[in-house]
Write a protein that holds these residues in place. Structure first.
Motif, mmCIF file in Angstrom:
data_model
loop_
_atom_site.group_PDB
_atom_site.id
_atom_site.type_symbol
_atom_site.label_atom_id
_atom_site.label_comp_id
_atom_site.label_asym_id
_atom_site.label_seq_id
_atom_site.Cartn_x
_atom_site.Cartn_y
_atom_site.Cartn_z
ATOM 1 N N GLU A 83 4.032 46.128 115.754
ATOM 2 C CA GLU A 83 4.638 47.253 115.040
ATOM 3 C C GLU A 83 5.617 47.974 115.957
ATOM 4 O O GLU A 83 5.308 48.212 117.121
ATOM 5 C CB GLU A 83 3.586 48.287 114.598
ATOM 6 C CG GLU A 83 2.449 47.733 113.748
ATOM 7 C CD GLU A 83 1.269 47.275 114.586
ATOM 8 O OE1 GLU A 83 1.014 47.894 115.641
ATOM 9 O OE2 GLU A 83 0.604 46.283 114.223
ATOM 10 N N ARG A 99 -13.725 54.525 114.758
ATOM 11 C CA ARG A 99 -14.658 53.503 114.245
ATOM 12 C C ARG A 99 -15.127 52.585 115.367
ATOM 13 O O ARG A 99 -16.318 52.304 115.501
ATOM 14 C CB ARG A 99 -13.936 52.654 113.188
ATOM 15 C CG ARG A 99 -14.474 52.833 111.812
ATOM 16 C CD ARG A 99 -13.903 51.872 110.784
ATOM 17 N NE ARG A 99 -12.715 51.144 111.092
ATOM 18 C CZ ARG A 99 -11.481 51.520 110.721
ATOM 19 N NH1 ARG A 99 -11.286 52.642 110.050
ATOM 20 N NH2 ARG A 99 -10.446 50.769 111.028
ATOM 21 N N ARG A 123 -6.586 47.809 120.579
ATOM 22 C CA ARG A 123 -5.420 47.808 119.668
ATOM 23 C C ARG A 123 -5.073 49.236 119.243
ATOM 24 O O ARG A 123 -3.897 49.616 119.212
ATOM 25 C CB ARG A 123 -5.705 46.957 118.409
ATOM 26 C CG ARG A 123 -5.767 45.475 118.667
ATOM 27 C CD ARG A 123 -5.681 44.681 117.364
ATOM 28 N NE ARG A 123 -6.765 44.956 116.434
ATOM 29 C CZ ARG A 123 -7.957 44.368 116.443
ATOM 30 N NH1 ARG A 123 -8.239 43.456 117.361
ATOM 31 N NH2 ARG A 123 -8.885 44.688 115.540
HETATM 32 P P1 ATP Z 1 -7.288 48.674 111.140
HETATM 33 O O1 ATP Z 1 -8.794 48.714 111.341
HETATM 34 O O2 ATP Z 1 -6.689 50.025 110.968
HETATM 35 O O3 ATP Z 1 -6.852 47.667 110.072
HETATM 36 P P2 ATP Z 1 -6.755 46.666 113.134
HETATM 37 O O4 ATP Z 1 -6.486 46.798 114.607
HETATM 38 O O5 ATP Z 1 -8.017 45.958 112.769
HETATM 39 O O6 ATP Z 1 -6.684 48.155 112.523
HETATM 40 P P3 ATP Z 1 -4.957 44.510 112.740
HETATM 41 O O7 ATP Z 1 -5.938 43.478 112.257
HETATM 42 O O8 ATP Z 1 -4.516 44.408 114.169
HETATM 43 O O9 ATP Z 1 -5.535 45.975 112.428
HETATM 44 O O10 ATP Z 1 -3.643 44.503 111.824
HETATM 45 C C1 ATP Z 1 -3.699 44.243 110.416
HETATM 46 C C2 ATP Z 1 -2.343 44.628 109.849
HETATM 47 O O11 ATP Z 1 -2.228 46.051 109.769
HETATM 48 C C3 ATP Z 1 -1.157 44.161 110.664
HETATM 49 O O12 ATP Z 1 -0.107 43.850 109.786
HETATM 50 C C4 ATP Z 1 -0.796 45.379 111.508
HETATM 51 O O13 ATP Z 1 0.575 45.389 111.863
HETATM 52 C C5 ATP Z 1 -1.148 46.529 110.569
HETATM 53 N N1 ATP Z 1 -1.641 47.737 111.243
HETATM 54 C C6 ATP Z 1 -2.848 47.925 111.818
HETATM 55 N N2 ATP Z 1 -2.975 49.176 112.276
HETATM 56 C C7 ATP Z 1 -1.797 49.786 111.996
HETATM 57 C C8 ATP Z 1 -1.291 51.125 112.238
HETATM 58 N N3 ATP Z 1 -2.023 52.068 112.854
HETATM 59 N N4 ATP Z 1 -0.045 51.407 111.800
HETATM 60 C C9 ATP Z 1 0.706 50.489 111.174
HETATM 61 N N5 ATP Z 1 0.297 49.223 110.932
HETATM 62 C C10 ATP Z 1 -0.940 48.878 111.334
#
Ligand code: ATP
Length: 135
Positions: A83, A99, A123
């Protein structure tokens, strides 16, 4: 000033595609600085920022690991997610951080879930840092 093409690609599509003067990021083996003419290289990345310098400005992109490839005229980063600083939803990252922290405090979680929570925490912290353009 000489430039090198940089493409950052995720399963959802391209996140960045432009010519820059310098790329800075962190591979698992250490910090990397890539400018035009860098030797060819393939390296796994940490959960980290990618800093892209052009015309005295720096753009920050959060990547959740991935693979970086340097060729003579092109840098490609393939990442599971990426991002730009302005795309990051700060509230969402704060919720993800809380979380993950809660999960890490839970003594019932098994090794796999603990590791998953550690990575989710990294992340979230990385996204928060990039959204403030600090890392
Ligand atoms: P979450 O639990 O919030 O989903 P995560 O770290 O598990 O966070 P990822 O699996 O790394 O999320 O990403 C899933 C999708 O969501 C990807 O397309 C990523 O770019 C997007 N994404 C995750 N968190 C964010 C954020 N804070 N802002 C914008 N896009 C995000």
């Amino acid at each position: 000033m000489k430039t090198i093409r940089v493409s950052i690609v995720t399963p959802d599509g391209p996140v960045f595609d432009s010519d820059v003067e310098m790329v800075s990021t962190k591979a698992t083996s250490g910090d990397l600085g890539i400018s035009p003419g860098h030797m060819p290289l393939v390296a796994p990345l940490e959960i980290t920022s990618v800093r892209l310098k052009k015309d005295g400005k720096t753009e920050f992109i959060a990547v959740s690991g991935g693979i970086l490839e340097v060729r003579p005229d092109q840098v490609t980063i393939l990442a599971q997610s990426a991002e730009t600083a302005s795309e990051i939803d700060v509230e969402r990252a704060i919720r993800a951080k809380e979380r993950a922290e809660q999960r890490l405090k839970d003594h019932q979680v098994d090794h796999t879930d603990f590791r998953r929570a550690e990575l989710a925490l990294q992340r979230a912290i990385n996204r928060l840092g990039v959204s403030e353009r600090k890392i």
